[in-house]
Design a protein around this motif. Structure first.
Motif, PDB file in Angstrom:
ATOM      1  N   ILE A 194       0.745  -0.762   0.146  1.00  0.00           N
ATOM      2  CA  ILE A 194       0.280   0.443  -0.308  1.00  0.00           C
ATOM      3  C   ILE A 194       1.179   1.511  -0.417  1.00  0.00           C
ATOM      4  O   ILE A 194       0.495   2.189  -0.780  1.00  0.00           O
ATOM      5  N   ASN A 195       2.124   1.306   0.832  1.00  0.00           N
ATOM      6  CA  ASN A 195       2.986   2.496   0.141  1.00  0.00           C
ATOM      7  C   ASN A 195       3.392   2.720  -1.130  1.00  0.00           C
ATOM      8  O   ASN A 195       3.177   1.877  -1.569  1.00  0.00           O
ATOM      9  N   ALA A 202       4.195  10.527  -3.739  1.00  0.00           N
ATOM     10  CA  ALA A 202       2.935  10.250  -2.966  1.00  0.00           C
ATOM     11  C   ALA A 202       2.790  10.637  -1.368  1.00  0.00           C
ATOM     12  O   ALA A 202       3.718  11.627  -1.125  1.00  0.00           O
ATOM     13  N   ASP A 204      -0.627  11.488  -0.326  1.00  0.00           N
ATOM     14  CA  ASP A 204      -1.702  10.736   0.200  1.00  0.00           C
ATOM     15  C   ASP A 204      -0.871   9.832   1.335  1.00  0.00           C
ATOM     16  O   ASP A 204      -1.885   8.550   1.572  1.00  0.00           O
ATOM     17  N   GLU A 207      -3.973   8.934   4.205  1.00  0.00           N
ATOM     18  CA  GLU A 207      -4.951   8.247   3.652  1.00  0.00           C
ATOM     19  C   GLU A 207      -4.936   6.903   3.357  1.00  0.00           C
ATOM     20  O   GLU A 207      -5.619   5.837   3.271  1.00  0.00           O
ATOM     21  N   ARG A 208      -3.019   6.394   2.591  1.00  0.00           N
ATOM     22  CA  ARG A 208      -2.555   4.911   2.514  1.00  0.00           C
ATOM     23  C   ARG A 208      -2.539   4.200   3.424  1.00  0.00           C
ATOM     24  O   ARG A 208      -2.858   3.046   3.919  1.00  0.00           O
ATOM     25  N   LYS A 211      -5.862   2.929   4.911  1.00  0.00           N
ATOM     26  CA  LYS A 211      -6.147   2.012   4.084  1.00  0.00           C
ATOM     27  C   LYS A 211      -5.326   0.873   4.870  1.00  0.00           C
ATOM     28  O   LYS A 211      -5.921  -0.437   4.518  1.00  0.00           O
TER      29      LYS A 211
END
Length: 363
Positions: A194-195, A202, A204, A207-208, A211
């Protein structure tokens, strides 16, 4: 209980998991006054499965349910936090500091709680589970829980979920030597991906991380749900059968389960020890999917194909009338060629097969 679990604890709301990095420790209460809002601190940058799960578990506790999550490596930002995980170089439960990266840290579940057998070095997830796991499980179960049940689920979740995360995060090999193939789909690997990629920019990251918390958190909840709703009822069923085994047969070596499809083997071996059963169980009776009865031999161990007492050799490979005639037992269906299992149309017939097998094998 099951309705609460299926409606409630499987839900993971992304919006509740993480908040902006600014620490706002005061928020408005219902009457307009300011109240303290707790803050969970963890490190910024690349994240891993352990701190994502640590934060998820903490958010399931009432005192941290509305807490903000701040991601930073700045001591000035982390020091005011109510609890800090996976950063800060300090393990101090009295101050709610749960890092495992410092050279002096070597704690395991066993070293902190000697009654527990696991000796894998703890990650931040393991530390949070060690100190808060039982309360998290109770919150997810959503009911006044029997402590014996909570203790059993706590151990199973650590053994079959948490320890893997601790080991991977700390670089503990599962075994010695070179693996024949690579496993790259475990939950730690999936969180890692997810990184952003190394050549990806990035903006975000929060947000990651959100997740990541949702991913590993949902699997943690699934484990607790399984052990609460499926594994534990199976254990209770097997325990009841063991406690009433002398009603099935005077030898106490035949067990009759009151529900088919129950995964009984793990529980049987464990409960024989817990209940100090001196004469091992030889046969287990239960119904199959068609409502017919099976008589299955108990193997010498959970990983063995050798039976404690196989069905008689002269029955093996026979079916229906031929088997019924030879065994002098009506309604027989089959006996497997290896002698580990047989079938009968009725409970009485299956019990008769087990009883005769017991006598024939001992004479």
């Amino acid at each position: 209980m099951i309705s609460l679990l299926t409606r409630g604890i499987r839900r993971v709301f992304l919006t509740e998991l993480i908040v902006p990095r600014q620490i706002l420790k005061m928020s408005a209460s219902g009457d307009g006054t300011s109240v303290h809002r707790k803050v969970i601190g963890t490190h910024s940058g690349t994240f891993h499965c352990d701190e994502a799960l640590a934060c998820f578990m903490l958010k399931k506790l009432p005192e941290y349910a509305n807490a903000e999550i701040v991601r930073s490596r700045d001591p000035a930002v982390l020091d005011p936090c109510d609890i800090v995980v996976d950063v800060g170089g300090e393990y101090n439960p009295s101050k709610h500091r749960y890092d495992h990266h410092q050279r002096s840290f070597s704690e395991t579940m066993n070293s902190v709680r000697p009654e527990k057998p696991w000796q894998t070095k703890l990650s931040s997830a393991g530390l949070v589970y060690l100190h808060f796991g039982e309360r998290v499980i109770k919150q997810l179960m959503g009911e006044p829980a029997d402590q014996t049940k909570v203790d059993a689920i706590y151990d199973k979740v650590y053994e079959n979920f948490m320890e893997e995360i601790d080991a991977i995060d700390n670089g503990v090999n599962q075994y010695d030597g070179e693996p024949r193939y690579i496993i790259s789909t475990n939950v730690s690997s999936r969180v890692k991906h997810i990184n952003p990629d190394w050549n990806e920019t990035a903006d975000d990251m929060d947000e990651r991380f959100q997740k990541a918390m949702a991913l590993v958190g949902s699997e943690f909840v699934d484990k607790v749900t399984f052990y609460s709703n499926s594994w534990w009822p199976a254990r209770e069923l097997v325990e009841d059968a063991l406690n009433s085994r002398f009603e099935a047969h005077e030898s106490g070596e035949i067990v009759v389960l009151n529900a088919g499809g129950c995964p009984w083997k793990e529980h049987l071996y464990a409960l024989e020890k817990d209940l100090a059963i001196e004469t091992p169980i030889k046969y287990v009776l239960y119904t199959d999917q068609a409502g017919k009865w099976r008589v299955q031999c108990v193997s010498v161990s959970s990983h063995s194909f050798q039976n404690r007492l196989s069905l008689p050799e002269k029955w093996r490979g026979l079916r229906n009338e031929e088997l019924s005639r030879l065994a002098d037992i009506p309604n027989c269906i089959f006996v497997h060629a290896s002698g580990f299992i047989g079938g009968n149309e009725t409970r009485e017939g299956a019990l008769c097969m087990a009883t005769k097998a017991l006598v024939m094998n001992k004479t």
